[in-house]
Scaffold this active site. Structure first.
Site, PDB file in Angstrom:
ATOM      1  CB  THR A  33      -0.922   0.028   1.230  1.00  0.00           C
ATOM      2  OG1 THR A  33      -0.117   0.030   2.429  1.00  0.00           O
ATOM      3  CG2 THR A  33      -1.857  -1.162   1.236  1.00  0.00           C
ATOM      4  CB  CYS A  37      -0.203   1.769  10.245  1.00  0.00           C
ATOM      5  SG  CYS A  37      -0.938   1.699   8.618  1.00  0.00           S
ATOM      6  CB  CYS A  41      -3.359   0.749  12.073  1.00  0.00           C
ATOM      7  SG  CYS A  41      -4.321   1.290  10.621  1.00  0.00           S
ATOM      8  NE  ARG A  66      -0.798   7.123   0.514  1.00  0.00           N
ATOM      9  CZ  ARG A  66      -0.733   6.102  -0.323  1.00  0.00           C
ATOM     10  NH1 ARG A  66       0.420   5.831  -0.925  1.00  0.00           N
ATOM     11  NH2 ARG A  66      -1.787   5.353  -0.565  1.00  0.00           N
ATOM     12  CB  CYS A  68      -2.073   5.065   8.081  1.00  0.00           C
ATOM     13  SG  CYS A  68      -3.754   4.419   8.211  1.00  0.00           S
ATOM     14  CG  ASP A 480      12.690  13.148  49.542  1.00  0.00           C
ATOM     15  OD1 ASP A 480      12.816  14.316  49.174  1.00  0.00           O
ATOM     16  OD2 ASP A 480      11.640  12.683  50.020  1.00  0.00           O
TER      17      ASP A 480
END
Length: 539
Positions: A33, A37, A41, A66, A68, A480
């Site tokens: 694709t 992702c 997803c 690119r 999703c 502490d």
């Protein structure tokens, strides 16, 4: 569980189960694709032969994938690796998130880290799959998406606010990363927000409201208590369970209002300069430790899901107080008596280690609070802010004064022991001159050594500042007072904590909360006993 090496089987198992714990820790690139992702997803799980796993969004973009548009991988919580790792790549990622490259380019990043540009690029490309420019480009794309979808700013203004050198570069990057033009992305966001009426509520330039995601669980009561109890009036406000404050940003200042929602933190921002959006968001996430992997930390500390500390909520600063230990050796802690009714507080799942919004402010406020209570420290800080703070427009009138101003005029305002005042002035002078640099690109060992070299800064102060400034997960505040009391309440030996490495900062927070809860339980029991005795007397 944190994936430190991208093992294919472990990554694929996380993707197959849509495990949101790993969102932001790695990215799934699907060859068929051409998209990448987040692990959670909701799309159909791709075949093994079609996927590869990458450590950063920048690496995926560098490889030609690119983002999703269904799962928005850039909107996932950040990777916890940049806090748990202290190597060059992790320190560089913290500074890139703070916008160093946008302000000064790769030379500024390399100089801050003390490496050559060539060596830095080689290490980042090897470790993260992309060089510094590609990593910064991924951050710019994320900032651009936020501005496109949440503000009515003109696209030309967004381009430069996000850090792009030209409008063409902005358009090309958005198309390459998100596969749509900026105008299409805005139109889609408008339709999603307004439903069928095609209209969106108007927004104001410079103001926006964001969802800051985090990994569940989250101990909200602890963060609410921490924020509310340290508020310095004039620059901070706690009201209606929301924390509002001013902060100095690279190009001016900002006002932020934070409130905790069911599955995110709502951040309402008013920015003097939109170029400060990305670093402001990064600092807010750092303040609340939102990129932590709480399930992995809880498993390592032996926290059982569903456990809760008994006693009242800690969100009310008047319920309990957290005394600050001072520089050097804090006062000896008396061993607390046996817990009320024989009950011992349990660790709380999802506790966070609060970070900071400004390194110099953290150090100076910590030194102001040495050897006094939290409420007294807030009072002294508020007095300093009122006298020397910078006035700004907005619901809160002041910014914390700069180190240069404190170095010059702090002696006129600061009160308390003479040595402590001199120490604070000396630290401010070191910060103002550049002799001491406080930023997230420092190594813990170097930072601690330089802090200890300051007059009036002891091991507790150095450890506390290092823990909060660098989000160092493995600082045990063993000296502490309150931590020691918490250890006594829980029956833990602070000399034998190696089994909790590298999460001892979180152990410190658990011990703080255990001591405070035990103290609140005792106060409640004493009040109930007094009321019962009074009623019996009347009878």
């Amino acid at each position: 569980m944190t994936i430190t090496v991208l093992d294919f089987e472990r990554c694929y198992r996380a993707v197959s189960t849509r495990d949101s714990r790993f969102d932001g820790q790695f990215f799934t690139a699907v060859r068929t694709t051409g998209i990448y992702c987040r692990p959670s997803c909701p799309a159909i799980t791709p075949k093994r032969a079609n996927v590869s796993f990458l450590p950063t969004a920048a690496a995926a973009q560098q490889a030609g994938y690119r983002a999703c548009r269904r799962c928005l991988p850039d909107a996932a919580p950040g990777s916890p690796l940049w806090n748990t790792r202290a190597d060059l790549a992790a320190r560089a990622m913290r500074l890139i998130g703070d916008g160093v490259i946008e302000r000064g380019g790769v030379p500024a990043l390399a100089a801050t880290l003390g490496y050559s540009q060539r060596q830095l690029t080689r290490v980042l490309t090897t470790e993260l799959g992309a060089g510094p420019l590609a990593l910064a480009r991924a951050h710019r794309a994320h900032t651009a998406r936020l501005l496109i979808q949440t503000t009515p700013m003109p696209m030309s203004d967004i381009a430069f606010a996000a850090g792009f050198a030209s409008i063409r570069q902005f358009n090309d990057t958005v198309r390459e990363v998100f596969a749509v033009s900026p105008t299409t992305m805005r139109a889609e966001a408008h339709r999603a927000k307004s439903g069928s009426n095609g209209r969106q509520a108007p927004a104001v330039n410079g103001s926006l409201s964001l969802r800051l995601p985090y990994r569940e669980p989250l101990d909200r009561a602890w963060l609410e208590w921490f924020l509310s109890s340290h508020v310095a009036p004039g620059m901070e406000l706690w009201e209606n369970r929301a924390y509002t404050r001013n902060l100095r940003t690279p190009h001016g200042h900002a006002t932020t209002r934070l409130s905790f929602q069911r599955d995110h933190v709502r951040a309402e921002l008013a920015l003097h300069d939109m170029r400060d959006l990305a670093p402001t968001v990064a600092r807010l996430r750092h303040l609340l430790d939102l990129d932590a992997d709480p399930i992995g930390i809880d498993e390592a500390l032996g926290v059982t899901p569903g456990q809760r500390v008994s006693g009242p909520e800690l969100s009310d600063p008047d319920t309990v107080r957290l005394p600050d230990a001072g520089a050097g050796s804090p006062p000896d802690a008396d061993t607390p008596p046996d817990p009320v009714d024989g009950k011992r507080p349990a660790f709380t799942p999802g506790i966070r280690v609060p970070g900071c919004l400004d390194g110099p402010e953290l150090l100076l406020r910590t030194m102001i609070g040495q050897q006094i209570s939290v409420s007294a420290a807030a009072t002294h800080t508020a007095r300093l802010v009122e006298a020397l703070g910078e006035h700004v427009d907005g619901p809160i009138p002041l910014l914390f004064p700069t180190p240069a101003v404190i170095a010059e005029r702090g002696a006129e305002v600061l009160t308390g022991p003479t040595r402590r005042v001199r120490s604070i002035i000396g630290a401010a002078e070191a910060l103002a001159s550049g002799e001491l640099a406080l930023h997230q690109g420092r190594t813990a060992s170097d930072l601690r050594r330089e802090l200890l070299a300051l007059d009036g800064v002891g091991p507790w102060t150095a450890d506390y500042v290092t823990m909060r400034l660098l989000a160092d997960p493995d600082v045990l505040l063993s000296t502490d007072l309150v931590v020691r009391q918490g250890a006594a309440v829980l029956g833990l030996d602070l000399a034998d904590t190696g089994r909790w490495m590298p999460w001892r900062s979180y152990l410190s927070m658990h011990l703080w909360k255990a001591a405070l809860t035990d103290r609140a339980d005792r106060s409640t029991a004493a009040a109930a006993k007094a009321a019962s005795s009074k009623a019996s007397t009347r009878t």
